[in-house]
Design a protein around this motif. Sequence first.
Motif, PDB file in Angstrom:
ATOM      1  N   GLY A 123      23.622  45.479  40.966  1.00 52.35           N
ATOM      2  CA  GLY A 123      23.863  44.862  39.668  1.00 52.35           C
ATOM      3  C   GLY A 123      25.236  44.222  39.565  1.00 52.35           C
ATOM      4  O   GLY A 123      25.407  43.204  38.894  1.00 52.35           O
ATOM      5  N   PHE A 124      26.211  44.769  40.238  1.00 59.39           N
ATOM      6  CA  PHE A 124      27.571  44.223  40.193  1.00 59.39           C
ATOM      7  C   PHE A 124      27.665  42.844  40.846  1.00 59.39           C
ATOM      8  O   PHE A 124      28.604  42.094  40.592  1.00 59.39           O
ATOM      9  CB  PHE A 124      28.569  45.190  40.847  1.00 59.39           C
ATOM     10  CG  PHE A 124      28.362  45.384  42.316  1.00 59.39           C
ATOM     11  CD1 PHE A 124      29.073  44.631  43.233  1.00 59.39           C
ATOM     12  CD2 PHE A 124      27.443  46.317  42.789  1.00 59.39           C
ATOM     13  CE1 PHE A 124      28.879  44.807  44.595  1.00 59.39           C
ATOM     14  CE2 PHE A 124      27.239  46.493  44.140  1.00 59.39           C
ATOM     15  CZ  PHE A 124      27.953  45.736  45.046  1.00 59.39           C
ATOM     16  N   LEU A 125      26.679  42.488  41.692  1.00 59.01           N
ATOM     17  CA  LEU A 125      26.652  41.153  42.298  1.00 59.01           C
ATOM     18  C   LEU A 125      25.841  40.166  41.451  1.00 59.01           C
ATOM     19  O   LEU A 125      25.788  38.978  41.767  1.00 59.01           O
ATOM     20  CB  LEU A 125      26.040  41.214  43.706  1.00 59.01           C
ATOM     21  CG  LEU A 125      26.843  41.951  44.761  1.00 59.01           C
ATOM     22  CD1 LEU A 125      26.059  42.009  46.074  1.00 59.01           C
ATOM     23  CD2 LEU A 125      28.202  41.297  44.976  1.00 59.01           C
ATOM     24  N   ASP A 126      25.239  40.656  40.391  1.00 63.21           N
ATOM     25  CA  ASP A 126      24.345  39.847  39.576  1.00 63.21           C
ATOM     26  C   ASP A 126      24.861  39.721  38.137  1.00 63.21           C
ATOM     27  O   ASP A 126      24.103  39.585  37.209  1.00 63.21           O
ATOM     28  CB  ASP A 126      22.949  40.484  39.585  1.00 63.21           C
ATOM     29  CG  ASP A 126      21.873  39.544  39.091  1.00 63.21           C
ATOM     30  OD1 ASP A 126      22.025  38.320  39.248  1.00 63.21           O
ATOM     31  OD2 ASP A 126      20.877  40.038  38.532  1.00 63.21           O
TER      32      ASP A 126
ATOM     33  N   PRO B 135      38.702  43.150  35.184  1.00 68.48           N
ATOM     34  CA  PRO B 135      38.367  42.957  33.766  1.00 68.48           C
ATOM     35  C   PRO B 135      37.171  42.025  33.546  1.00 68.48           C
ATOM     36  O   PRO B 135      36.470  42.146  32.545  1.00 68.48           O
ATOM     37  CB  PRO B 135      39.626  42.348  33.156  1.00 68.48           C
ATOM     38  CG  PRO B 135      40.602  42.156  34.248  1.00 68.48           C
ATOM     39  CD  PRO B 135      40.039  42.718  35.510  1.00 68.48           C
ATOM     40  N   ASP B 136      36.929  41.117  34.490  1.00 65.03           N
ATOM     41  CA  ASP B 136      35.789  40.209  34.326  1.00 65.03           C
ATOM     42  C   ASP B 136      34.650  40.508  35.307  1.00 65.03           C
ATOM     43  O   ASP B 136      33.738  39.710  35.480  1.00 65.03           O
ATOM     44  CB  ASP B 136      36.232  38.751  34.443  1.00 65.03           C
ATOM     45  CG  ASP B 136      36.724  38.379  35.830  1.00 65.03           C
ATOM     46  OD1 ASP B 136      36.926  39.275  36.675  1.00 65.03           O
ATOM     47  OD2 ASP B 136      36.898  37.165  36.077  1.00 65.03           O
ATOM     48  N   GLY B 137      34.692  41.665  35.975  1.00 64.43           N
ATOM     49  CA  GLY B 137      33.610  42.089  36.852  1.00 64.43           C
ATOM     50  C   GLY B 137      33.546  41.372  38.189  1.00 64.43           C
ATOM     51  O   GLY B 137      32.505  41.358  38.828  1.00 64.43           O
ATOM     52  N   ASP B 138      34.661  40.780  38.636  1.00 65.73           N
ATOM     53  CA  ASP B 138      34.675  40.041  39.903  1.00 65.73           C
ATOM     54  C   ASP B 138      34.568  41.010  41.082  1.00 65.73           C
ATOM     55  O   ASP B 138      35.476  41.793  41.333  1.00 65.73           O
ATOM     56  CB  ASP B 138      35.950  39.217  40.022  1.00 65.73           C
ATOM     57  CG  ASP B 138      35.963  38.308  41.235  1.00 65.73           C
ATOM     58  OD1 ASP B 138      35.020  38.353  42.044  1.00 65.73           O
ATOM     59  OD2 ASP B 138      36.934  37.542  41.366  1.00 65.73           O
TER      60      ASP B 138
ATOM     61  N   ARG C 101      31.777  46.677  45.052  1.00 65.22           N
ATOM     62  CA  ARG C 101      31.370  47.426  43.862  1.00 65.22           C
ATOM     63  C   ARG C 101      32.607  47.939  43.127  1.00 65.22           C
ATOM     64  O   ARG C 101      32.720  47.807  41.907  1.00 65.22           O
ATOM     65  CB  ARG C 101      30.459  48.589  44.243  1.00 65.22           C
ATOM     66  CG  ARG C 101      29.932  49.382  43.053  1.00 65.22           C
ATOM     67  CD  ARG C 101      28.980  50.498  43.470  1.00 65.22           C
ATOM     68  NE  ARG C 101      27.681  49.947  43.846  1.00 65.22           N
ATOM     69  CZ  ARG C 101      27.180  49.932  45.079  1.00 65.22           C
ATOM     70  NH1 ARG C 101      27.863  50.467  46.074  1.00 65.22           N
ATOM     71  NH2 ARG C 101      26.003  49.416  45.324  1.00 65.22           N
ATOM     72  N   HIS C 102      33.556  48.486  43.869  1.00 65.40           N
ATOM     73  CA  HIS C 102      34.792  48.987  43.274  1.00 65.40           C
ATOM     74  C   HIS C 102      35.588  47.855  42.623  1.00 65.40           C
ATOM     75  O   HIS C 102      36.120  48.015  41.518  1.00 65.40           O
ATOM     76  CB  HIS C 102      35.651  49.710  44.330  1.00 65.40           C
ATOM     77  CG  HIS C 102      36.947  50.186  43.796  1.00 65.40           C
ATOM     78  ND1 HIS C 102      37.050  51.268  42.946  1.00 65.40           N
ATOM     79  CD2 HIS C 102      38.211  49.711  43.970  1.00 65.40           C
ATOM     80  CE1 HIS C 102      38.315  51.442  42.620  1.00 65.40           C
ATOM     81  NE2 HIS C 102      39.044  50.508  43.228  1.00 65.40           N
ATOM     82  N   SER C 103      35.668  46.710  43.289  1.00 62.76           N
ATOM     83  CA  SER C 103      36.383  45.557  42.724  1.00 62.76           C
ATOM     84  C   SER C 103      35.755  45.122  41.414  1.00 62.76           C
ATOM     85  O   SER C 103      36.471  44.811  40.455  1.00 62.76           O
ATOM     86  CB  SER C 103      36.385  44.383  43.708  1.00 62.76           C
ATOM     87  OG  SER C 103      37.174  44.675  44.827  1.00 62.76           O
ATOM     88  N   ALA C 104      34.432  45.077  41.375  1.00 61.31           N
ATOM     89  CA  ALA C 104      33.739  44.672  40.153  1.00 61.31           C
ATOM     90  C   ALA C 104      34.028  45.653  39.017  1.00 61.31           C
ATOM     91  O   ALA C 104      34.242  45.243  37.873  1.00 61.31           O
ATOM     92  CB  ALA C 104      32.238  44.568  40.399  1.00 61.31           C
ATOM     93  N   GLU C 105      34.036  46.948  39.334  1.00 57.36           N
ATOM     94  CA  GLU C 105      34.301  47.961  38.315  1.00 57.36           C
ATOM     95  C   GLU C 105      35.742  47.904  37.830  1.00 57.36           C
ATOM     96  O   GLU C 105      36.020  48.123  36.653  1.00 57.36           O
ATOM     97  CB  GLU C 105      33.991  49.355  38.869  1.00 57.36           C
ATOM     98  CG  GLU C 105      32.507  49.589  39.097  1.00 57.36           C
ATOM     99  CD  GLU C 105      32.213  50.842  39.917  1.00 57.36           C
ATOM    100  OE1 GLU C 105      33.159  51.496  40.410  1.00 57.36           O
ATOM    101  OE2 GLU C 105      31.015  51.142  40.084  1.00 57.36           O
ATOM    102  N   ALA C 106      36.678  47.585  38.725  1.00 56.37           N
ATOM    103  CA  ALA C 106      38.100  47.570  38.379  1.00 56.37           C
ATOM    104  C   ALA C 106      38.548  46.252  37.736  1.00 56.37           C
ATOM    105  O   ALA C 106      39.541  46.216  37.023  1.00 56.37           O
ATOM    106  CB  ALA C 106      38.942  47.838  39.633  1.00 56.37           C
TER     107      ALA C 106
ATOM    108  N   ALA D 106      28.016  36.119  39.409  1.00 57.92           N
ATOM    109  CA  ALA D 106      26.714  36.385  40.041  1.00 57.92           C
ATOM    110  C   ALA D 106      26.570  35.553  41.308  1.00 57.92           C
ATOM    111  O   ALA D 106      26.861  34.359  41.304  1.00 57.92           O
ATOM    112  CB  ALA D 106      25.582  36.079  39.077  1.00 57.92           C
ATOM    113  N   ILE D 107      26.139  36.199  42.399  1.00 57.52           N
ATOM    114  CA  ILE D 107      26.010  35.460  43.665  1.00 57.52           C
ATOM    115  C   ILE D 107      24.717  34.673  43.746  1.00 57.52           C
ATOM    116  O   ILE D 107      24.597  33.779  44.567  1.00 57.52           O
ATOM    117  CB  ILE D 107      26.148  36.388  44.898  1.00 57.52           C
ATOM    118  CG1 ILE D 107      24.994  37.384  44.996  1.00 57.52           C
ATOM    119  CG2 ILE D 107      27.492  37.075  44.901  1.00 57.52           C
ATOM    120  CD1 ILE D 107      24.954  38.145  46.302  1.00 57.52           C
TER     121      ILE D 107
END
Length: 174
Positions: free
Chosen positions: A79-82, A26-29, A19-24, A87-88
Amino acid sequence: MAVTQQLARVPAEYLAACRHSAEASPDGDPRWDPPAPDVLDLDWAPALLTRLGEATGLDAVLLDALRQATDGDTGIGLGFLDTHPHAIGPFGPAPTALSAAQVSRVSGLLARIDAPALLAALPADERDAASLIGHGADLIAGGPRAYLLKHFDALRDFYLDAARRRLLVVLWWD
């Protein structure tokens, strides 16, 4: 490539890190990459397993646990995985998860299901059994019994290990 159900056992800390990686990023990875031994491909078995339980009169509490084991719960925000492009599960419903407490409960209930007894309650003729189950069970080479037992055992064992290790389970279709 067919879309199949995937499950991953992960610690809460791993999910928080994603979740933290997705937030940090730039492309939400989210940098989602659970270890291969902690991922289970259930193929198309979830609907077939649920139908097996329904058709053979599985106790309602156990049937609900089986459904929850393959449907997950929407109570954990994933949501960060979608999110495109990372998206996984881009071909199915949004990913879901079960908390460690839910995993423990579901695991205990799955352990109470006697899959061989359910399979024995099906009609003796494989075509009749497949027809009763539906969901393409008639297309399974060799009939549905071995397929369902293999996938139920894998699901039960997966949850037993996740509960023992106090892990969450994330579910998605990919």
